[in-house]
Write an enzyme that holds these catalytic residues in place. Sequence first.
Site, short mmCIF file in Angstrom:
data_model
loop_
_atom_site.label_atom_id
_atom_site.label_comp_id
_atom_site.label_asym_id
_atom_site.label_seq_id
_atom_site.Cartn_x
_atom_site.Cartn_y
_atom_site.Cartn_z
N SER A 145 -3.79 0.68 7.49
CA SER A 145 -2.62 1.03 6.68
C SER A 145 -3.09 1.26 5.26
O SER A 145 -4.18 0.80 4.88
CB SER A 145 -1.63 -0.13 6.70
OG SER A 145 -0.68 -0.02 5.65
N TYR A 158 0.73 -9.29 6.42
CA TYR A 158 0.47 -7.92 6.87
C TYR A 158 -0.70 -7.31 6.09
O TYR A 158 -1.63 -6.75 6.67
CB TYR A 158 1.75 -7.08 6.68
CG TYR A 158 1.67 -5.67 7.22
CD1 TYR A 158 1.95 -5.39 8.56
CD2 TYR A 158 1.32 -4.61 6.39
CE1 TYR A 158 1.89 -4.09 9.05
CE2 TYR A 158 1.26 -3.32 6.88
CZ TYR A 158 1.54 -3.06 8.21
OH TYR A 158 1.48 -1.77 8.68
P1 NAI Z 1 6.45 0.70 15.70
O1 NAI Z 1 7.13 -0.59 15.47
O2 NAI Z 1 7.25 1.93 15.88
O3 NAI Z 1 5.44 0.59 16.91
C1 NAI Z 1 4.57 -0.50 17.04
C2 NAI Z 1 4.23 -0.63 18.49
O4 NAI Z 1 3.38 -1.76 18.67
C3 NAI Z 1 5.46 -0.84 19.34
O5 NAI Z 1 5.37 -0.06 20.51
C4 NAI Z 1 5.39 -2.33 19.67
O6 NAI Z 1 6.02 -2.66 20.87
C5 NAI Z 1 3.89 -2.51 19.76
N1 NAI Z 1 3.51 -3.91 19.68
C6 NAI Z 1 3.88 -4.82 18.75
N2 NAI Z 1 3.36 -6.01 19.05
C7 NAI Z 1 2.66 -5.84 20.20
C8 NAI Z 1 1.88 -6.70 21.01
N3 NAI Z 1 1.75 -7.99 20.69
N4 NAI Z 1 1.27 -6.19 22.10
C9 NAI Z 1 1.41 -4.89 22.44
N5 NAI Z 1 2.14 -4.03 21.70
C10 NAI Z 1 2.75 -4.51 20.61
O7 NAI Z 1 5.45 0.90 14.48
P2 NAI Z 1 4.51 2.13 14.09
O8 NAI Z 1 4.96 2.59 12.78
O9 NAI Z 1 4.39 3.09 15.20
O10 NAI Z 1 3.15 1.33 13.87
C11 NAI Z 1 1.98 1.55 14.63
C12 NAI Z 1 0.80 1.04 13.83
O11 NAI Z 1 0.70 1.79 12.63
C13 NAI Z 1 0.89 -0.42 13.41
O12 NAI Z 1 -0.39 -1.01 13.50
C14 NAI Z 1 1.35 -0.35 11.97
O13 NAI Z 1 0.93 -1.46 11.22
C15 NAI Z 1 0.62 0.91 11.52
N6 NAI Z 1 1.18 1.55 10.35
C16 NAI Z 1 2.45 2.09 10.36
C17 NAI Z 1 2.94 2.72 9.22
C18 NAI Z 1 4.31 3.32 9.15
O14 NAI Z 1 4.75 3.65 8.03
N7 NAI Z 1 5.02 3.51 10.24
C19 NAI Z 1 2.12 2.83 8.02
C20 NAI Z 1 0.83 2.20 8.11
C21 NAI Z 1 0.39 1.61 9.23
C1 BGC Z 2 4.07 -0.14 6.84
C2 BGC Z 2 5.30 0.68 6.54
C3 BGC Z 2 5.30 1.09 5.08
C4 BGC Z 2 4.00 1.76 4.72
C5 BGC Z 2 3.91 2.08 3.23
C6 BGC Z 2 2.84 0.59 6.42
O1 BGC Z 2 1.72 -0.19 6.67
O2 BGC Z 2 4.01 -0.42 8.24
O3 BGC Z 2 6.46 -0.09 6.82
O4 BGC Z 2 6.37 2.00 4.82
O5 BGC Z 2 2.91 0.92 5.04
O6 BGC Z 2 4.24 0.95 2.44
#
Ligand code: NAI
Ligand code: BGC
Length: 260
Positions: A145, A158
């Site tokens: 991230s 986080y």
């Molecule tokens: P999201 O909440 O839409 O998806 C996260 C996924 O991880 C979900 O499918 C959830 O069920 C799964 N998950 C959570 N805990 C789990 C576990 N213990 N075992 C298996 N699966 C699990 O979030 P998003 O945005 O798709 O995030 C994906 C990755 O990207 C994460 O690592 C998040 O930290 C990272 N990220 C997201 C950003 C954003 O702005 N959406 C920005 C920077 C990083």
């Molecule tokens: C977080 C988001 C957030 C983004 C920018 C990501 O790592 O999952 O919730 O909007 O960083 O702050």
Amino acid sequence: MYPDLNGKTAIITGSSKGIGASIALRFAQEGINIVLNYNSDKQGADDIVAQITAKGGRAIAVQGDVSKEGVADTLIKAALDNFGRLDIFVNNAGMEHPAHTHEMTLENWQKVIDVNLTGVFLGARAALQYFVDNNIKGNIINMSSVHEQIPWPRFAHYAASKGGVKLFNETIAMEYARQGIRVNAIGPGAINTPINKEKMNDPEQKAALEAIIPMGYAGEPEVVANAAAWLASDESSYVTGITLFVDGGMTLYPAFMNNG
Ligand code: NAI
Ligand code: BGC
């Protein structure tokens, strides 16, 4: 399109929705066989499998909590049983649970570290074990991230987890470089996924978020999937140990945009 990806197999953790689902769909377009992973959202994972198979691709969904030992091995076994090979392991699963640090429970801290950092270790360890044992020049992608670099009040666990992912990523990239195994991270900025739903649905919070993105808008998950496809492909063959920021410029000190 990256022709070298056709016929390979990838595991993508946390891929029932959001960025993981988008990577699965993009990889499938490249002809990659997909092992999706979900923890609780079976319906979401089944929907992505259906979308992939409807277009002639191959995909299965496997349940498992990435923070638990043994789950990554189950995913690898599923890849081998169904597709006969494993080439790419994407540690994408992650979670947030905001709290001021002086009020943060140990349980909350531990959960976020367990999923976001220990989960990445467990996934990478299992993939490395398989690649080393079988002399495979595999590819690992870790979802970090912008918060591996940018501090984030109320998200100390986080930010600590993503800072940990950064040095874990760099360390194993170095450790396995001579075996031809490449390891890279992606550092998304604000991406329009369920994790940000509340913020994006509130006009005030949305405007505050857009104000700290030089490009002025949150990215769609596809932009992260594009980066993942490039990192998985031979087009990035001399790239290892980086974090590729996909953030609309969020890491560029946006407070300076109108200063000077
Ligand atoms: P999201 O909440 O839409 O998806 C996260 C996924 O991880 C979900 O499918 C959830 O069920 C799964 N998950 C959570 N805990 C789990 C576990 N213990 N075992 C298996 N699966 C699990 O979030 P998003 O945005 O798709 O995030 C994906 C990755 O990207 C994460 O690592 C998040 O930290 C990272 N990220 C997201 C950003 C954003 O702005 N959406 C920005 C920077 C990083
Ligand atoms: C977080 C988001 C957030 C983004 C920018 C990501 O790592 O999952 O919730 O909007 O960083 O702050």
